[in-house]
Design an enzyme around this catalytic site. Structure first.
Site, PDB file in Angstrom:
ATOM      1  N   HIS A  40       0.798  -1.189   0.422  1.00 20.43           N
ATOM      2  CA  HIS A  40      -0.080  -0.137  -0.065  1.00 20.43           C
ATOM      3  C   HIS A  40       1.252   1.652   0.253  1.00 20.43           C
ATOM      4  O   HIS A  40       1.860   1.699   0.755  1.00 20.43           O
ATOM      5  CB  HIS A  40      -0.896  -0.258   1.186  1.00 20.43           C
ATOM      6  CG  HIS A  40      -1.856   0.645   0.763  1.00 20.43           C
ATOM      7  ND1 HIS A  40      -3.468   1.468   0.683  1.00 20.43           N
ATOM      8  CD2 HIS A  40      -1.840   2.194   1.875  1.00 20.43           C
ATOM      9  CE1 HIS A  40      -3.747   1.591   0.597  1.00 20.43           C
ATOM     10  NE2 HIS A  40      -3.165   2.427   1.458  1.00 20.43           N
ATOM     11  N   LYS A 185     -10.119   4.536  -5.044  1.00 18.92           N
ATOM     12  CA  LYS A 185      -9.854   5.403  -4.212  1.00 18.92           C
ATOM     13  C   LYS A 185      -8.440   5.782  -5.255  1.00 18.92           C
ATOM     14  O   LYS A 185      -7.578   4.431  -5.093  1.00 18.92           O
ATOM     15  CB  LYS A 185     -10.025   6.286  -3.000  1.00 18.92           C
ATOM     16  CG  LYS A 185      -9.017   7.578  -2.834  1.00 18.92           C
ATOM     17  CD  LYS A 185      -9.127   8.144  -1.395  1.00 18.92           C
ATOM     18  CE  LYS A 185      -8.106   7.597  -0.371  1.00 18.92           C
ATOM     19  NZ  LYS A 185      -8.616   8.254   1.017  1.00 18.92           N
ATOM     20  N   LYS A 187      -4.306   6.738  -5.503  1.00 23.67           N
ATOM     21  CA  LYS A 187      -3.022   7.152  -4.752  1.00 23.67           C
ATOM     22  C   LYS A 187      -2.862   7.592  -5.453  1.00 23.67           C
ATOM     23  O   LYS A 187      -2.003   6.788  -6.242  1.00 23.67           O
ATOM     24  CB  LYS A 187      -2.690   6.018  -3.736  1.00 23.67           C
ATOM     25  CG  LYS A 187      -3.499   5.245  -2.269  1.00 23.67           C
ATOM     26  CD  LYS A 187      -3.023   6.822  -1.968  1.00 23.67           C
ATOM     27  CE  LYS A 187      -4.313   6.410  -0.235  1.00 23.67           C
ATOM     28  NZ  LYS A 187      -4.357   7.229   0.648  1.00 23.67           N
ATOM     29  N   ASP A 215      -5.596  10.363  -4.557  1.00 26.98           N
ATOM     30  CA  ASP A 215      -5.929  10.621  -3.126  1.00 26.98           C
ATOM     31  C   ASP A 215      -4.082  11.616  -3.823  1.00 26.98           C
ATOM     32  O   ASP A 215      -3.568  10.456  -3.720  1.00 26.98           O
ATOM     33  CB  ASP A 215      -6.139   9.935  -1.907  1.00 26.98           C
ATOM     34  CG  ASP A 215      -5.130   9.834  -0.639  1.00 26.98           C
ATOM     35  OD1 ASP A 215      -4.532  11.581  -0.750  1.00 26.98           O
ATOM     36  OD2 ASP A 215      -5.469   9.847   0.294  1.00 26.98           O
ATOM     37  N   GLU A 241      -8.073  14.352  -2.735  1.00 24.02           N
ATOM     38  CA  GLU A 241      -7.629  14.116  -1.647  1.00 24.02           C
ATOM     39  C   GLU A 241      -6.025  15.069  -1.194  1.00 24.02           C
ATOM     40  O   GLU A 241      -5.414  14.797  -2.430  1.00 24.02           O
ATOM     41  CB  GLU A 241      -8.341  13.110  -0.630  1.00 24.02           C
ATOM     42  CG  GLU A 241      -7.621  13.035   0.739  1.00 24.02           C
ATOM     43  CD  GLU A 241      -7.757  12.112   1.654  1.00 24.02           C
ATOM     44  OE1 GLU A 241      -7.834  10.967   2.707  1.00 24.02           O
ATOM     45  OE2 GLU A 241      -8.572  10.048   0.724  1.00 24.02           O
ATOM     46  N   ASP A 266      -7.593  16.587   4.241  1.00 28.38           N
ATOM     47  CA  ASP A 266      -7.262  15.585   4.859  1.00 28.38           C
ATOM     48  C   ASP A 266      -6.374  15.939   6.059  1.00 28.38           C
ATOM     49  O   ASP A 266      -6.580  16.418   7.354  1.00 28.38           O
ATOM     50  CB  ASP A 266      -7.140  14.030   4.648  1.00 28.38           C
ATOM     51  CG  ASP A 266      -7.194  13.212   5.173  1.00 28.38           C
ATOM     52  OD1 ASP A 266      -7.698  13.035   6.343  1.00 28.38           O
ATOM     53  OD2 ASP A 266      -6.241  12.048   5.249  1.00 28.38           O
ATOM     54  N   LYS A 290     -11.396  11.156  10.932  1.00 28.84           N
ATOM     55  CA  LYS A 290     -11.008  10.386  10.942  1.00 28.84           C
ATOM     56  C   LYS A 290     -10.524  10.277  12.443  1.00 28.84           C
ATOM     57  O   LYS A 290     -10.420  10.954  13.401  1.00 28.84           O
ATOM     58  CB  LYS A 290      -9.295   9.674  10.433  1.00 28.84           C
ATOM     59  CG  LYS A 290     -10.042  10.195   8.795  1.00 28.84           C
ATOM     60  CD  LYS A 290      -8.362   9.861   8.850  1.00 28.84           C
ATOM     61  CE  LYS A 290      -7.619   9.712   7.223  1.00 28.84           C
ATOM     62  NZ  LYS A 290      -6.416   9.366   6.597  1.00 28.84           N
ATOM     63  N   GLU A 344     -15.040   5.245   3.331  1.00 27.16           N
ATOM     64  CA  GLU A 344     -14.181   3.802   2.773  1.00 27.16           C
ATOM     65  C   GLU A 344     -12.893   2.874   3.638  1.00 27.16           C
ATOM     66  O   GLU A 344     -11.400   2.548   3.782  1.00 27.16           O
ATOM     67  CB  GLU A 344     -12.204   4.766   2.349  1.00 27.16           C
ATOM     68  CG  GLU A 344     -11.781   5.688   3.224  1.00 27.16           C
ATOM     69  CD  GLU A 344     -10.566   6.454   2.852  1.00 27.16           C
ATOM     70  OE1 GLU A 344      -9.232   6.565   3.171  1.00 27.16           O
ATOM     71  OE2 GLU A 344     -10.624   6.751   1.376  1.00 27.16           O
TER      72      GLU A 344
END
Length: 391
Positions: A40, A185, A187, A215, A241, A266, A290, A344
């Site tokens: 990731h 989403k 990245k 993002d 994002e 964010d 969050k 998400e």
């Protein structure tokens, strides 16, 4: 005094009786290291093992509650690392709440804020454990302690973040076939912008009809964003994002003013005043919620209210939480009057071994809120023991 026409409860509960047995008698923490199913990647790090602090709270009546504090790649995403989270809970936050009633949510949050400045992830983990323990002790889902649920499921995005377009297309098609995710989403920021645009175009061409969020994870400059946002618009991206790093509100506002795509805030806003400042600057029209930013379940609700009062729409963000951390977020998200962009919380599916017993369900493109008492999940003790960091 009874109101006319309204009968008094046959067995009224005295406040002392409600609190009795719900005193906090122990707070324990462990660090767990959980391998992920695939790499990731973010603009500033990459994850193959995700680490958490698991908080266990014991009440005087024997009830146990669990919470989770997440970070991403150590203290890169924010100031806190799992090592610091554990140390600050053990040394400062736990002593601040021991002996208090688990039902004193506001007082417990204030005590923790006084004991440790910021430390949002640490406070959030303890707070989640307290809500879990209180709800289980009362036989109530945590959402009843937060105003009551308005929804029992939320449409859920999946993040594509390996950087390999072929792998990401295959992964997304599998999610579609399983009816788990139809919004994705992607990245950006770890390749050059030109490479990211080529990768993004390939993925979007392979996923017709799917809604795509991008993002950047603070990876672009203002000039880069001005150059490439039009291309994102051409491709049909619906939301961008955090394109710039925190502290650049004016620059982000200039990007937002030029962009036909909404910008989501964010990392640039953790606190209420920071949310207001971003909104007043025009730096974002969507806010990512969050627990690791707000530091508590009721604080997360407050963040949602502040963002909405500023005219921002809401998105349920995650930090690759397991089913335990996801359940804490869902308890809050289920109570919000609006959650325009869904959430998400794919974390329980990206870790190779979840820490819960499967109560968080993904079905028909939605994540379903677990209905049981407390956070609605139970701990897989075998998994917890095997993944706990030794020493």
């Amino acid at each position: 005094m009874n109101m006319p026409g309204i009968a008094a409860p046959s067995h009224p509960i005295a406040l002392g009786d409600l609190a009795r047995g719900r005193e906090i008698v122990a707070v324990e923490t462990v660090i767990v290291d959980v391998p992920t199913a695939r790499q990731h990647r973010l603009s500033n790090t990459e994850i193959t093992v995700q680490s958490y602090v698991i908080v266990k709270v014991a009440l005087a009546d024997g009830t146990l509650g669990y919470g989770e504090a997440a970070t991403l790649g150590g203290p890169r995403w924010a100031e806190e690392s799992v090592e610091a989270i554990k140390a600050n809970i053990d040394s400062y936050l736990a002593p601040a709440v021991l002996g208090r009633s688990a039902l004193s949510f506001e007082a417990n949050q204030l005590a923790m804020q006084m004991a440790a400045s910021r430390n949002n992830a640490a406070r959030g983990g303890v707070d989640a454990a307290l809500f879990d323990a209180a709800g289980k002790s009362l036989g109530l889902p945590a959402h009843h302690l937060l105003g009551g649920a308005l929804r029992d499921r939320i449409e859920v995005l999946w993040a594509l973040a390996s950087g390999d377009a072929d792998q990401e297309i295959e992964e997304a098609r599998a999610k579609l076939a399983a009816r788990e995710h139809r919004r994705f989403k992607i990245k950006l920021g770890f390749h050059s912008p030109a490479e990211d645009m080529a990768r993004l175009a390939r993925i979007m061409a392979a996923l017709p009809g799917c809604e795509i969020v991008c993002d950047v994870n603070q990876g672009w400059s203002e000039a880069t964003a001005i150059r490439y946002v039009p291309r994102l618009a051409e491709l049909g991206v619906v939301l961008i994002e955090q394109p710039l790093r925190p502290g650049l509100a004016a620059a982000t506002a200039r990007v937002a003013a030029r962009s036909p795509i909404p910008i989501m805030t964010d990392e640039a806003a953790f606190t209420g005043p920071e949310i207001v400042a971003q909104a007043m600057a025009g730096a974002g029209s969507v806010y990512s919620l969050k627990l690791v930013k707000s530091g508590g379940l009721m604080e997360l609700k407050r963040a949602a209210a502040i963002a909405q009062a500023c005219g921002m729409e809401l998105y349920g963000g995650c930090l690759l939480e397991t089913g335990l951390g996801a359940a804490a977020h869902l308890a809050v998200f289920s109570t919000l009057p609006r959650l325009e962009w869904g959430c998400e919380h794919f974390g329980p599916r990206i870790v190779k071994t979840d820490l819960t017993n499967g109560e968080v369900v993904f079905r028909d493109f939605h994540i379903h809120c677990p209905p049981g008492p407390g956070l609605g999940v139970t701990i897989n003790e075998t998994a917890l023991r095997s993944l706990t960091r030794k020493g």
